[in-house]
Design a protein around this motif. Structure first.
Motif, PDB file in Angstrom:
ATOM      1  N   VAL A 194       0.851  -1.201   0.000  1.00  0.00           N
ATOM      2  CA  VAL A 194       0.000   0.000   0.000  1.00  0.00           C
ATOM      3  C   VAL A 194       0.885   1.249   0.000  1.00  0.00           C
ATOM      4  O   VAL A 194       0.600   2.231  -0.689  1.00  0.00           O
ATOM      5  N   GLY A 195       1.978   1.199   0.743  1.00  0.00           N
ATOM      6  CA  GLY A 195       2.912   2.325   0.771  1.00  0.00           C
ATOM      7  C   GLY A 195       3.528   2.610  -0.592  1.00  0.00           C
ATOM      8  O   GLY A 195       3.667   3.759  -0.997  1.00  0.00           O
ATOM      9  N   TYR A 196       3.888   1.558  -1.313  1.00  0.00           N
ATOM     10  CA  TYR A 196       4.425   1.753  -2.667  1.00  0.00           C
ATOM     11  C   TYR A 196       3.367   2.345  -3.596  1.00  0.00           C
ATOM     12  O   TYR A 196       3.674   3.209  -4.422  1.00  0.00           O
ATOM     13  N   LEU A 197       2.138   1.872  -3.483  1.00  0.00           N
ATOM     14  CA  LEU A 197       1.062   2.454  -4.301  1.00  0.00           C
ATOM     15  C   LEU A 197       0.909   3.940  -4.001  1.00  0.00           C
ATOM     16  O   LEU A 197       0.742   4.753  -4.915  1.00  0.00           O
ATOM     17  N   LEU A 198       0.969   4.294  -2.735  1.00  0.00           N
ATOM     18  CA  LEU A 198       0.887   5.710  -2.358  1.00  0.00           C
ATOM     19  C   LEU A 198       2.100   6.483  -2.879  1.00  0.00           C
ATOM     20  O   LEU A 198       1.963   7.593  -3.391  1.00  0.00           O
ATOM     21  N   TYR A 199       3.266   5.908  -2.730  1.00  0.00           N
ATOM     22  CA  TYR A 199       4.497   6.577  -3.125  1.00  0.00           C
ATOM     23  C   TYR A 199       4.478   6.961  -4.601  1.00  0.00           C
ATOM     24  O   TYR A 199       4.840   8.073  -4.968  1.00  0.00           O
ATOM     25  N   PHE A 200       4.035   6.038  -5.451  1.00  0.00           N
ATOM     26  CA  PHE A 200       4.067   6.304  -6.879  1.00  0.00           C
ATOM     27  C   PHE A 200       2.863   7.095  -7.376  1.00  0.00           C
ATOM     28  O   PHE A 200       2.797   7.441  -8.556  1.00  0.00           O
ATOM     29  N   ASN A 201       1.926   7.406  -6.471  1.00  0.00           N
ATOM     30  CA  ASN A 201       0.773   8.242  -6.830  1.00  0.00           C
ATOM     31  C   ASN A 201       0.695   9.523  -6.016  1.00  0.00           C
ATOM     32  O   ASN A 201      -0.243  10.295  -6.184  1.00  0.00           O
ATOM     33  N   SER A 202       1.639   9.752  -5.164  1.00  0.00           N
ATOM     34  CA  SER A 202       1.609  10.902  -4.266  1.00  0.00           C
ATOM     35  C   SER A 202       2.035  12.186  -4.966  1.00  0.00           C
ATOM     36  O   SER A 202       3.088  12.225  -5.614  1.00  0.00           O
ATOM     37  N   PRO A 203       1.252  13.244  -4.798  1.00  0.00           N
ATOM     38  CA  PRO A 203       1.674  14.530  -5.362  1.00  0.00           C
ATOM     39  C   PRO A 203       2.935  15.070  -4.689  1.00  0.00           C
ATOM     40  O   PRO A 203       3.735  15.746  -5.325  1.00  0.00           O
ATOM     41  N   VAL A 204       3.126  14.740  -3.417  1.00  0.00           N
ATOM     42  CA  VAL A 204       4.331  15.179  -2.701  1.00  0.00           C
ATOM     43  C   VAL A 204       5.564  14.535  -3.312  1.00  0.00           C
ATOM     44  O   VAL A 204       6.571  15.197  -3.579  1.00  0.00           O
ATOM     45  N   VAL A 205       5.489  13.246  -3.560  1.00  0.00           N
ATOM     46  CA  VAL A 205       6.629  12.520  -4.121  1.00  0.00           C
ATOM     47  C   VAL A 205       6.858  12.912  -5.579  1.00  0.00           C
ATOM     48  O   VAL A 205       7.998  13.038  -6.024  1.00  0.00           O
ATOM     49  N   THR A 206       5.779  13.130  -6.312  1.00  0.00           N
ATOM     50  CA  THR A 206       5.913  13.574  -7.694  1.00  0.00           C
ATOM     51  C   THR A 206       6.662  14.896  -7.752  1.00  0.00           C
ATOM     52  O   THR A 206       7.568  15.076  -8.569  1.00  0.00           O
ATOM     53  N   TYR A 207       6.305  15.828  -6.877  1.00  0.00           N
ATOM     54  CA  TYR A 207       7.010  17.110  -6.813  1.00  0.00           C
ATOM     55  C   TYR A 207       8.463  16.897  -6.398  1.00  0.00           C
ATOM     56  O   TYR A 207       9.378  17.504  -6.964  1.00  0.00           O
ATOM     57  N   PHE A 208       8.683  16.026  -5.414  1.00  0.00           N
ATOM     58  CA  PHE A 208      10.048  15.749  -4.950  1.00  0.00           C
ATOM     59  C   PHE A 208      10.925  15.237  -6.087  1.00  0.00           C
ATOM     60  O   PHE A 208      12.060  15.674  -6.262  1.00  0.00           O
ATOM     61  N   ARG A 209      10.404  14.311  -6.872  1.00  0.00           N
ATOM     62  CA  ARG A 209      11.189  13.736  -7.970  1.00  0.00           C
ATOM     63  C   ARG A 209      11.409  14.739  -9.108  1.00  0.00           C
ATOM     64  O   ARG A 209      12.464  14.757  -9.724  1.00  0.00           O
ATOM     65  N   SER A 210      10.411  15.564  -9.379  1.00  0.00           N
ATOM     66  CA  SER A 210      10.542  16.504 -10.504  1.00  0.00           C
ATOM     67  C   SER A 210      11.389  17.728 -10.148  1.00  0.00           C
ATOM     68  O   SER A 210      12.018  18.316 -11.017  1.00  0.00           O
ATOM     69  N   GLN A 211      11.389  18.105  -8.900  1.00  0.00           N
ATOM     70  CA  GLN A 211      12.141  19.284  -8.442  1.00  0.00           C
ATOM     71  C   GLN A 211      13.142  18.884  -7.357  1.00  0.00           C
ATOM     72  O   GLN A 211      13.202  19.499  -6.297  1.00  0.00           O
ATOM     73  N   PHE A 212      13.910  17.854  -7.617  1.00  0.00           N
ATOM     74  CA  PHE A 212      14.757  17.248  -6.589  1.00  0.00           C
ATOM     75  C   PHE A 212      15.698  18.246  -5.921  1.00  0.00           C
ATOM     76  O   PHE A 212      15.818  18.273  -4.706  1.00  0.00           O
ATOM     77  N   SER A 213      16.386  19.061  -6.686  1.00  0.00           N
ATOM     78  CA  SER A 213      17.388  19.964  -6.103  1.00  0.00           C
ATOM     79  C   SER A 213      16.766  20.961  -5.123  1.00  0.00           C
ATOM     80  O   SER A 213      17.376  21.295  -4.117  1.00  0.00           O
ATOM     81  N   GLU A 214      15.555  21.411  -5.397  1.00  0.00           N
ATOM     82  CA  GLU A 214      14.863  22.320  -4.474  1.00  0.00           C
ATOM     83  C   GLU A 214      14.144  21.561  -3.365  1.00  0.00           C
ATOM     84  O   GLU A 214      14.167  21.965  -2.210  1.00  0.00           O
ATOM     85  N   ALA A 215      13.517  20.458  -3.721  1.00  0.00           N
ATOM     86  CA  ALA A 215      12.698  19.716  -2.753  1.00  0.00           C
ATOM     87  C   ALA A 215      13.535  19.069  -1.655  1.00  0.00           C
ATOM     88  O   ALA A 215      13.086  18.952  -0.520  1.00  0.00           O
ATOM     89  N   ARG A 216      14.758  18.657  -1.969  1.00  0.00           N
ATOM     90  CA  ARG A 216      15.574  17.985  -0.965  1.00  0.00           C
ATOM     91  C   ARG A 216      15.989  18.924   0.167  1.00  0.00           C
ATOM     92  O   ARG A 216      16.422  18.476   1.226  1.00  0.00           O
ATOM     93  N   LYS A 217      15.827  20.218  -0.025  1.00  0.00           N
ATOM     94  CA  LYS A 217      16.152  21.200   1.010  1.00  0.00           C
ATOM     95  C   LYS A 217      15.027  21.369   2.026  1.00  0.00           C
ATOM     96  O   LYS A 217      15.224  21.987   3.057  1.00  0.00           O
TER      97      LYS A 217
END
Length: 154
Positions: free
Chosen positions: A58-81
């Motif tokens: 269930v966690g993996y399903l959430l991870y790959f559908n989460s807007p938070v994670v999607t933003y993290f992956r697309s804006q990694f350099s800013e999001a990791r801060k």
């Protein structure tokens, strides 16, 4: 669908924490008292590992559908801060996967031990380490990394 998965993940958290706590308890109790590894102990071992796997799925399903994670992956350099984004984008999923791997190893190894004391010892050690990692990676309301309510609903 996302809201349902989030609620399910929140509810399953408690089942995993409770069953894992009990599995660690019976592991140490059996190890130190020399009890016989009974069918009930084996059921708890198996059920705990199964609940952990279900929660991870269930966690993996959430991870790959989460807007938070999607933003993290697309804006990694800013999001990791941002600690909250870093936690859910990287730390939470990595530590939970590690915890479930350790729980699985412990469950499998305990099943294959020859003596009852060895079964309990294996269960206590592996699931205990998995529990510590899992507990540290949960976004508790008091966590310094990321805070979430104790129970989420729709």
């Amino acid at each position: 669908m996302y809201a349902f998965l989030l609620t399910l993940h929140s509810l399953l958290r408690w089942l995993v924490v409770l069953s894992l706590s009990y599995a660690v308890f019976i592991g140490f109790r059996g190890w130190y008292t020399g009890r016989v590894f009974a069918r009930r102990d084996n059921f708890i071992r198996h059920t705990t590992a199964t609940l952990a796997h279900t929660q991870l799925t269930v966690g993996y399903l959430l991870y790959f559908n989460s807007p938070v994670v999607t933003y993290f992956r697309s804006q990694f350099s800013e999001a990791r801060k941002q600690p909250d984004l870093l936690f859910f984008g990287l730390i939470h999923i990595a530590l939970m996967t590690l915890a479930v791997v350790l729980i699985t190893i412990g469950s499998s190894a305990a099943k294959r031990q020859v003596t009852d004391t060895a079964r309990f010892r294996t269960l206590a050690i592996w699931m205990g380490i998995g529990f510590l990692i899992l507990f540290a990676a949960i976004p508790w309301p008091f966590s310094p990394l990321a805070q979430r309510p104790l129970l989420r609903s729709f």
